[in-house]
Design a protein around this motif. Sequence first.
Motif, short mmCIF file in Angstrom:
data_model
loop_
_atom_site.label_atom_id
_atom_site.label_comp_id
_atom_site.label_asym_id
_atom_site.label_seq_id
_atom_site.Cartn_x
_atom_site.Cartn_y
_atom_site.Cartn_z
N ARG A 158 0.84 -1.21 0.00
CA ARG A 158 0.00 0.00 0.00
C ARG A 158 0.87 1.26 0.00
NH1 ARG A 158 -5.43 -0.79 -1.35
NH2 ARG A 158 -6.34 -2.43 -0.12
N ASN A 159 0.70 2.15 1.00
CA ASN A 159 1.47 3.40 0.98
C ASN A 159 2.85 3.26 1.63
OD1 ASN A 159 0.22 3.18 3.53
ND2 ASN A 159 0.51 5.36 3.91
N LYS A 162 -3.95 10.90 11.38
CA LYS A 162 -5.07 11.52 10.67
C LYS A 162 -5.58 10.58 9.59
CE LYS A 162 -4.14 16.36 11.45
NZ LYS A 162 -2.72 16.76 11.49
N ASN A 163 -6.63 10.98 8.91
CA ASN A 163 -7.18 10.15 7.84
C ASN A 163 -6.18 9.97 6.70
OD1 ASN A 163 -9.66 9.41 8.81
ND2 ASN A 163 -10.58 11.37 8.25
N ALA A 164 -6.31 8.82 6.04
CA ALA A 164 -5.51 8.49 4.86
C ALA A 164 -4.00 8.47 5.11
CB ALA A 164 -5.82 9.46 3.72
N GLN A 165 -3.61 8.15 6.35
CA GLN A 165 -2.17 8.07 6.65
C GLN A 165 -1.63 6.65 6.50
OE1 GLN A 165 -0.21 10.86 7.37
NE2 GLN A 165 -2.11 11.74 6.63
N GLY A 166 -2.55 5.67 6.52
CA GLY A 166 -2.10 4.28 6.40
C GLY A 166 -2.35 3.44 7.64
N LYS A 167 -3.30 3.86 8.47
CA LYS A 167 -3.62 3.07 9.67
C LYS A 167 -4.27 1.74 9.29
CE LYS A 167 -6.28 6.26 11.52
NZ LYS A 167 -6.25 7.27 10.47
N THR A 168 -5.30 1.86 8.46
CA THR A 168 -6.00 0.64 8.04
C THR A 168 -5.07 -0.27 7.24
OG1 THR A 168 -8.08 1.84 8.01
CG2 THR A 168 -8.05 -0.24 6.84
N ASN A 169 -4.20 0.34 6.44
CA ASN A 169 -3.24 -0.45 5.66
C ASN A 169 -2.40 -1.37 6.56
OD1 ASN A 169 -4.20 0.90 3.45
ND2 ASN A 169 -2.43 2.27 3.23
N ARG A 222 -10.28 -5.61 2.60
CA ARG A 222 -11.02 -4.74 1.69
C ARG A 222 -10.67 -4.88 0.21
NH1 ARG A 222 -8.75 1.17 3.56
NH2 ARG A 222 -6.58 0.62 3.77
N GLU A 261 -4.00 -4.95 -5.64
CA GLU A 261 -4.32 -3.66 -4.99
C GLU A 261 -3.41 -3.39 -3.80
OE1 GLU A 261 -8.53 -3.04 -3.99
OE2 GLU A 261 -8.99 -4.52 -5.52
N LEU A 262 -2.82 -4.46 -3.25
CA LEU A 262 -1.99 -4.30 -2.05
C LEU A 262 -0.61 -3.75 -2.38
CD1 LEU A 262 -2.88 -7.73 -0.39
CD2 LEU A 262 -3.96 -5.52 0.02
N ILE A 263 -0.22 -3.86 -3.63
CA ILE A 263 1.12 -3.43 -4.04
C ILE A 263 1.15 -1.92 -4.22
CG2 ILE A 263 2.90 -3.66 -5.83
CD1 ILE A 263 1.62 -6.44 -6.43
N LYS A 264 2.19 -1.31 -3.68
CA LYS A 264 2.35 0.14 -3.80
C LYS A 264 2.30 0.54 -5.26
CE LYS A 264 5.44 3.67 -1.86
NZ LYS A 264 4.79 4.78 -2.42
N TRP A 265 1.55 1.58 -5.55
CA TRP A 265 1.39 2.00 -6.93
C TRP A 265 2.75 2.20 -7.60
CZ3 TRP A 265 -2.25 5.93 -4.32
CH2 TRP A 265 -3.47 5.31 -4.06
N1 ADP Z 1 -1.68 0.37 -3.52
C1 ADP Z 1 -1.42 1.57 -2.98
N2 ADP Z 1 -0.25 2.21 -3.22
C2 ADP Z 1 0.03 3.40 -2.64
N3 ADP Z 1 -0.79 4.04 -1.80
C3 ADP Z 1 -1.97 3.45 -1.53
C4 ADP Z 1 -2.33 2.19 -2.08
N4 ADP Z 1 -3.55 1.86 -1.61
C5 ADP Z 1 -3.93 2.86 -0.79
N5 ADP Z 1 -2.98 3.81 -0.74
C6 ADP Z 1 -2.99 5.05 0.06
O1 ADP Z 1 -3.12 4.71 1.42
C7 ADP Z 1 -3.81 5.74 2.09
C8 ADP Z 1 -4.98 5.22 2.85
O2 ADP Z 1 -4.52 4.46 3.85
P1 ADP Z 1 -5.50 3.97 4.99
O3 ADP Z 1 -4.74 2.92 5.70
O4 ADP Z 1 -6.83 3.64 4.45
O5 ADP Z 1 -5.60 5.31 5.84
P2 ADP Z 1 -6.21 5.53 7.27
O6 ADP Z 1 -6.74 4.24 7.78
O7 ADP Z 1 -5.09 6.07 8.10
O8 ADP Z 1 -7.29 6.56 7.06
C9 ADP Z 1 -4.31 6.72 1.07
O9 ADP Z 1 -3.50 7.85 1.08
C10 ADP Z 1 -4.19 5.95 -0.23
O10 ADP Z 1 -3.98 6.81 -1.27
#
Ligand code: ADP
Length: 379
Positions: free
Chosen positions: A12-13, A31-38, A53, A59-63
């Motif tokens: 992911r990120n 904060k949101n979208a930092q990578g907690k859920t990841n 999810r 989808e799990l591989i970093k873009w």
């Molecule tokens: N495959 C991926 N490669 C790079 N970044 C990703 C990938 N999938 C999700 N992200 C990024 O991960 C972040 C979301 O992480 P998430 O764990 O859902 O955040 P949080 O739970 O902290 O709100 C977003 O910034 C999203 O753009």
Amino acid sequence: MFIKSLKLKNFRNYCDLDLDFNSKKILIIGKNAQGKTNLLEAVYYLSALDSIRAKSDSELIKWGEEFCNIKAEIKKFDIDIDLEININPPNRKKLKVNGLNKNKSSEFISNISAVCFTVNDLLLLRGAPEDRRKWLNNAISQIFPAYIERLNKYNKIKTQKNNYLKDLKGNINADTSMLDIWNEQLAITGSNLIFIRLNFLHELQKIAAEKHKQISNTENLSVFYNSSIIGDINCSEKFPYNNEYILENFKQKLEEKKPEEIIRAQSVVGAHRDDVSFYINDNDAKKFASQGQQRTIVLSLKLAELELIKEKIHTNAILLLDDVLAELDDLRQNFLLDAIGDETQTIITSVDTLHFKEEYLKNVEIFEIKDNTVFKTNF
Ligand SMILES: Nc1ncnc2c1ncn2[C@@H]1O[C@H](COP(=O)(O)OP(=O)(O)O)[C@@H](O)[C@H]1O
Ligand SMILES: [Mg+2]
């Protein structure tokens, strides 16, 4: 059991993440979208080889990258276990336990069990049947790892059968002898899946109903397995028939549905079409339960999963709570935190520490995530 360290590469990120966990109570703040859920997704993936999810592993591989890697050190019954997953599509994912390759998924996931409770789970009742099957399949594989192989086998047969049905192009007069072969195999593997699900749900429902009653005071929770093969089964009672009974019904159902399946070019009945439903005092909770009641059901189910794992594998699963505390009122929050106990390693994500009592915060290891870096912090 507990997780001692987690290393992620291109997950992911995360480019390169290396975390050591030194506590049974871990809090991940950001904060949101930092990578907690990841982060939780990576831990859960180790236990189920399925994402909470993502629809596909890519989808799990970093873009922009081609592979990702999850490594963890687990301590289970005082034994250290090294786990490693390498995802590199279109190659088959590589699984290693203590450095040794494992071809069977069950030999990998049997090393770690986890229960994950996310905000999305709160919608389990109102969600799609697919979501409930995913929950059920993953929950079973925490206790009975061989289930995962049977499920994969079933899905493979179903895909082959569907391809064959597409080739028939709706022609019900075509020679369908190959279809009979797929159906036979589908019935054998599928009936076993249903049998395992019924036994699991029976045991889970006993514990979940107890929890539900404790939280709600008066309500009776019952769980039904809604099968496209054998109808609606009340899981409060032990399923009175054996695998053979389901197998016979499965074969009969497939025979009955053959013309429809050929015309629609898809498998219309089977374990992949079954669902689970929940009743409170004999009312369908999907239709009649309030949001609070639905949350109580999901909370009861998750706690029941934890307890059942403990009963079956004699050690505590790792509990992953994603943002969920903020969604529960004080009563349910306290019930959850009290029920977890000291021995269960718990990794909680949250935007802030507001929802935690000072007492709880004294004993936790806190990590903060900011700008793709994770660092240890103090309350
Ligand atoms: N495959 C991926 N490669 C790079 N970044 C990703 C990938 N999938 C999700 N992200 C990024 O991960 C972040 C979301 O992480 P998430 O764990 O859902 O955040 P949080 O739970 O902290 O709100 C977003 O910034 C999203 O753009
Ligand atoms: Mg999140």
